[in-house]
Design a protein around this motif. Structure first.
Motif, PDB file in Angstrom:
ATOM      1  N   ALA A  95       0.836  -1.194   0.000  1.00 31.50           N
ATOM      2  CA  ALA A  95       0.000   0.000   0.000  1.00 31.50           C
ATOM      3  C   ALA A  95       0.869   1.242   0.000  1.00 31.50           C
ATOM      4  CB  ALA A  95      -0.931   0.009   1.217  1.00 31.50           C
ATOM      5  N   ALA A  96       0.334   2.306  -0.589  1.00 28.78           N
ATOM      6  CA  ALA A  96       0.925   3.629  -0.492  1.00 28.78           C
ATOM      7  C   ALA A  96       0.099   4.396   0.526  1.00 28.78           C
ATOM      8  CB  ALA A  96       0.910   4.328  -1.852  1.00 28.78           C
ATOM      9  N   GLY A  97       0.636   4.564   1.726  1.00 32.90           N
ATOM     10  CA  GLY A  97      -0.174   5.108   2.808  1.00 32.90           C
ATOM     11  C   GLY A  97      -1.197   4.077   3.232  1.00 32.90           C
ATOM     12  N   ARG A  98      -2.465   4.469   3.284  1.00 34.91           N
ATOM     13  CA  ARG A  98      -3.501   3.514   3.670  1.00 34.91           C
ATOM     14  C   ARG A  98      -4.215   2.915   2.471  1.00 34.91           C
ATOM     15  NH1 ARG A  98      -8.885   5.609   4.322  1.00 34.91           N
ATOM     16  NH2 ARG A  98      -9.088   7.755   3.624  1.00 34.91           N
ATOM     17  N   PHE A  99      -3.837   3.333   1.248  1.00 34.26           N
ATOM     18  CA  PHE A  99      -4.508   2.827   0.057  1.00 34.26           C
ATOM     19  C   PHE A  99      -3.677   1.744  -0.625  1.00 34.26           C
ATOM     20  CE2 PHE A  99      -6.463   7.085   0.368  1.00 34.26           C
ATOM     21  CZ  PHE A  99      -7.797   6.695   0.388  1.00 34.26           C
ATOM     22  N   ALA A 100      -4.299   0.587  -0.820  1.00 37.77           N
ATOM     23  CA  ALA A 100      -3.663  -0.478  -1.585  1.00 37.77           C
ATOM     24  C   ALA A 100      -3.810  -0.227  -3.075  1.00 37.77           C
ATOM     25  CB  ALA A 100      -4.277  -1.829  -1.221  1.00 37.77           C
ATOM     26  N   ALA A 101      -4.812   0.556  -3.462  1.00 36.90           N
ATOM     27  CA  ALA A 101      -5.022   0.910  -4.860  1.00 36.90           C
ATOM     28  C   ALA A 101      -6.039   2.042  -4.927  1.00 36.90           C
ATOM     29  CB  ALA A 101      -5.513  -0.284  -5.678  1.00 36.90           C
ATOM     30  N   VAL A 102      -5.890   2.916  -5.912  1.00 40.66           N
ATOM     31  CA  VAL A 102      -6.873   3.949  -6.238  1.00 40.66           C
ATOM     32  C   VAL A 102      -7.101   3.868  -7.741  1.00 40.66           C
ATOM     33  CG1 VAL A 102      -7.422   6.404  -6.240  1.00 40.66           C
ATOM     34  CG2 VAL A 102      -6.120   5.434  -4.340  1.00 40.66           C
ATOM     35  N   PRO A 200      -3.334  -4.989   9.626  1.00 47.24           N
ATOM     36  CA  PRO A 200      -4.641  -4.347   9.582  1.00 47.24           C
ATOM     37  C   PRO A 200      -5.150  -4.243   8.151  1.00 47.24           C
ATOM     38  CG  PRO A 200      -2.907  -2.728   9.967  1.00 47.24           C
ATOM     39  CD  PRO A 200      -2.267  -4.075  10.087  1.00 47.24           C
ATOM     40  N   PRO A 201      -6.462  -4.052   7.978  1.00 53.27           N
ATOM     41  CA  PRO A 201      -7.011  -3.937   6.612  1.00 53.27           C
ATOM     42  C   PRO A 201      -6.421  -2.745   5.869  1.00 53.27           C
ATOM     43  CG  PRO A 201      -8.761  -4.291   8.226  1.00 53.27           C
ATOM     44  CD  PRO A 201      -7.512  -4.007   9.011  1.00 53.27           C
ATOM     45  N   ARG A 202      -6.430  -2.854   4.553  1.00 54.43           N
ATOM     46  CA  ARG A 202      -6.037  -1.760   3.684  1.00 54.43           C
ATOM     47  C   ARG A 202      -7.240  -1.331   2.855  1.00 54.43           C
ATOM     48  NH1 ARG A 202      -1.361   0.610   5.413  1.00 54.43           N
ATOM     49  NH2 ARG A 202       0.313  -0.929   5.690  1.00 54.43           N
ATOM     50  N   CYS A 203      -7.203  -0.086   2.400  1.00 59.37           N
ATOM     51  CA  CYS A 203      -8.337   0.492   1.676  1.00 59.37           C
ATOM     52  C   CYS A 203      -8.055   0.534   0.180  1.00 59.37           C
ATOM     53  CB  CYS A 203      -8.603   1.898   2.210  1.00 59.37           C
ATOM     54  SG  CYS A 203     -10.053   2.699   1.502  1.00 59.37           S
ATOM     55  N   VAL A 204      -9.095   0.304  -0.617  1.00 57.78           N
ATOM     56  CA  VAL A 204      -9.062   0.512  -2.064  1.00 57.78           C
ATOM     57  C   VAL A 204     -10.139   1.543  -2.380  1.00 57.78           C
ATOM     58  CG1 VAL A 204      -9.484  -0.497  -4.337  1.00 57.78           C
ATOM     59  CG2 VAL A 204      -8.193  -1.780  -2.619  1.00 57.78           C
ATOM     60  N   VAL A 290      -3.970  20.759   2.855  1.00 57.77           N
ATOM     61  CA  VAL A 290      -3.120  20.612   4.036  1.00 57.77           C
ATOM     62  C   VAL A 290      -3.015  19.125   4.366  1.00 57.77           C
ATOM     63  CG1 VAL A 290      -2.831  21.178   6.468  1.00 57.77           C
ATOM     64  CG2 VAL A 290      -3.840  22.859   4.906  1.00 57.77           C
ATOM     65  N   PRO A 291      -1.837  18.507   4.251  1.00 64.45           N
ATOM     66  CA  PRO A 291      -1.710  17.067   4.520  1.00 64.45           C
ATOM     67  C   PRO A 291      -1.773  16.770   6.009  1.00 64.45           C
ATOM     68  CG  PRO A 291       0.437  17.998   4.049  1.00 64.45           C
ATOM     69  CD  PRO A 291      -0.562  19.108   3.836  1.00 64.45           C
ATOM     70  N   ASP A 292      -2.226  15.571   6.338  1.00 64.21           N
ATOM     71  CA  ASP A 292      -2.190  15.105   7.711  1.00 64.21           C
ATOM     72  C   ASP A 292      -2.019  13.592   7.711  1.00 64.21           C
ATOM     73  OD1 ASP A 292      -4.708  13.828   7.365  1.00 64.21           O
ATOM     74  OD2 ASP A 292      -5.752  15.685   7.883  1.00 64.21           O
ATOM     75  N   THR A 293      -1.998  12.989   8.878  1.00 67.55           N
ATOM     76  CA  THR A 293      -1.825  11.538   9.003  1.00 67.55           C
ATOM     77  C   THR A 293      -3.073  10.880   9.550  1.00 67.55           C
ATOM     78  OG1 THR A 293      -0.863  11.845  11.200  1.00 67.55           O
ATOM     79  CG2 THR A 293       0.663  11.763   9.332  1.00 67.55           C
ATOM     80  N   VAL A 294      -4.215  11.569   9.455  1.00 68.50           N
ATOM     81  CA  VAL A 294      -5.469  11.043   9.980  1.00 68.50           C
ATOM     82  C   VAL A 294      -6.083  10.095   8.964  1.00 68.50           C
ATOM     83  CG1 VAL A 294      -7.779  11.630  10.810  1.00 68.50           C
ATOM     84  CG2 VAL A 294      -5.856  13.146  11.297  1.00 68.50           C
ATOM     85  N   ALA A 295      -6.497   8.892   9.412  1.00 66.37           N
ATOM     86  CA  ALA A 295      -7.191   7.945   8.534  1.00 66.37           C
ATOM     87  C   ALA A 295      -8.631   8.401   8.396  1.00 66.37           C
ATOM     88  CB  ALA A 295      -7.128   6.534   9.117  1.00 66.37           C
ATOM     89  N   GLU A 296      -9.032   8.801   7.195  1.00 63.46           N
ATOM     90  CA  GLU A 296     -10.355   9.372   7.004  1.00 63.46           C
ATOM     91  C   GLU A 296     -10.775   9.202   5.560  1.00 63.46           C
ATOM     92  OE1 GLU A 296      -9.657  13.374   8.132  1.00 63.46           O
ATOM     93  OE2 GLU A 296      -8.035  13.632   6.706  1.00 63.46           O
TER      94      GLU A 296
END
Length: 315
Positions: A95-102, A200-204, A290-296
């Motif tokens: 994954a790149a960050g929390r995304f496994a794919a976009v 943990p799960p990853r997001c697509v 504005v970047p942050d590290t919040v999962a949202e």
């Protein structure tokens, strides 16, 4: 040394191994290392270039270096095991960050990659499950692959990654981006080290590709709401010579649950002026994120334009 076809075990005293050559090493083969009293030793094996380096003390320095003539670069099984005991198999989702794919909906497929490290020489399995996630979750009807049902991924000895394709059902509906979660569970390994707990799960994220098409008319249109996004098309289709000004206004998001204050620079709402230069037909303006590290999930903004006092009548 040559082993021939099938699984072979290359063994020897550590002090005599150094400088030996193996002509046909493969993933089926193994290395056995002994000290002067015929005790089998644990060793960490590493291949660098064409050198198989054996470290029997754990200090990172090889006590013996064998030459692999056939160019083998895969994992190496040491019969006495690695120093510190058997390795566990560790599964991850790239994954790149929390995304496994976009991906865009029209692509038809989202590809995720599951990797394993640690013990890669043993057969191993892990279950993969796809489910909806976030404020705008993917539903079963959006996919052509199993939804909510585990699919078992099987790693053969030496196999370090598996790609899994999630089939996407395209449609013509204008809608927000949708998210799905990819979850690994039930890891298993035939190796003595067993598996570690899954990550943990990853997001697509699946992006809608119908909004831009719906807003793509070159004709002047009134504002239209398309899947929660307001589109307005006002082409500069009159006299291209004069320079025209148009104000831009960005009100706070009107979608429930979308936050604004800490996501944009400067804060919303904001207003400014966009100039269409002489001879130009388009202009653009930038809103800094504005970047942050919040999962949202994603946030929405609404941009509107209004003509200035020098805008020609009818345009």
């Amino acid at each position: 040394m040559s082993g021939g076809a099938g699984a072979d075990e290359f063994g020897g005293f550590i002090e005599f191994f150094d400088g030996d050559t193996i002509t046909d090493f493969s993933i089926e083969d193994s290395i056995s290392v002994f000290d002067g009293d015929f005790n089998q030793l644990a060793a960490n094996a590493e291949i660098v270039g064409n050198e198989l380096r054996l470290d029997t003390t754990g200090d990172g320095v090889a006590e013996a270096v064998l030459i692999l003539e056939n160019g083998y670069t895969g994992p190496v099984r040491v019969t006495g095991g690695p120093i510190g005991g058997p390795e566990a198999v560790v599964f991850e989702i790239e994954a790149a960050g929390r995304f496994a794919a976009v991906v865009e909906e029209g692509s038809g497929v989202a590809t995720v990659t599951v990797t394993r490290t640690g013990d890669v020489l043993s057969a191993a399995t892990v279950d993969l499950t796809v489910s909806g996630a976030g404020l705008d979750p993917v539903e079963a009807a959006d996919l052509t692959t199993p939804f909510g049902t585990p699919v078992q991924l099987s790693f053969a000895p030496g196999e370090e990654q598996i790609t899994y394709e999630i089939g996407i059902t395209g449609d013509l509906a204008t809608e927000p981006a949708e998210d799905l979660a990819v979850t690994l569970s039930n890891p298993a390994s035939a190796g003595a080290g067993g598996p570690r707990s899954p990550p943990p799960p990853r997001c697509v994220r699946i992006l809608d590709d119908d909004i831009s098409a719906a807003c793509g008319s070159t004709a002047r249109t009134a504002p239209r709401t398309l899947g929660g996004i307001t589109c307005y098309r006002q082409p500069h289709d009159g006299d291209p010579e004069p320079s025209h000004h148009g104000a831009h206004q960005i009100p706070r998001p009107g979608v429930s649950g979308r936050r604004a204050g800490r996501h944009w620079e400067p804060d919303l709402p904001q207003a400014g002026q966009v100039e269409i230069a002489v001879g130009a037909s388009t202009a653009s303006f930038t809103i800094a994120v504005v970047p942050d590290t919040v999962a949202e999930t994603h946030d929405d903004i609404l941009a509107t334009i209004s003509t200035g006092p020098d805008w020609p009548a009818g345009n």
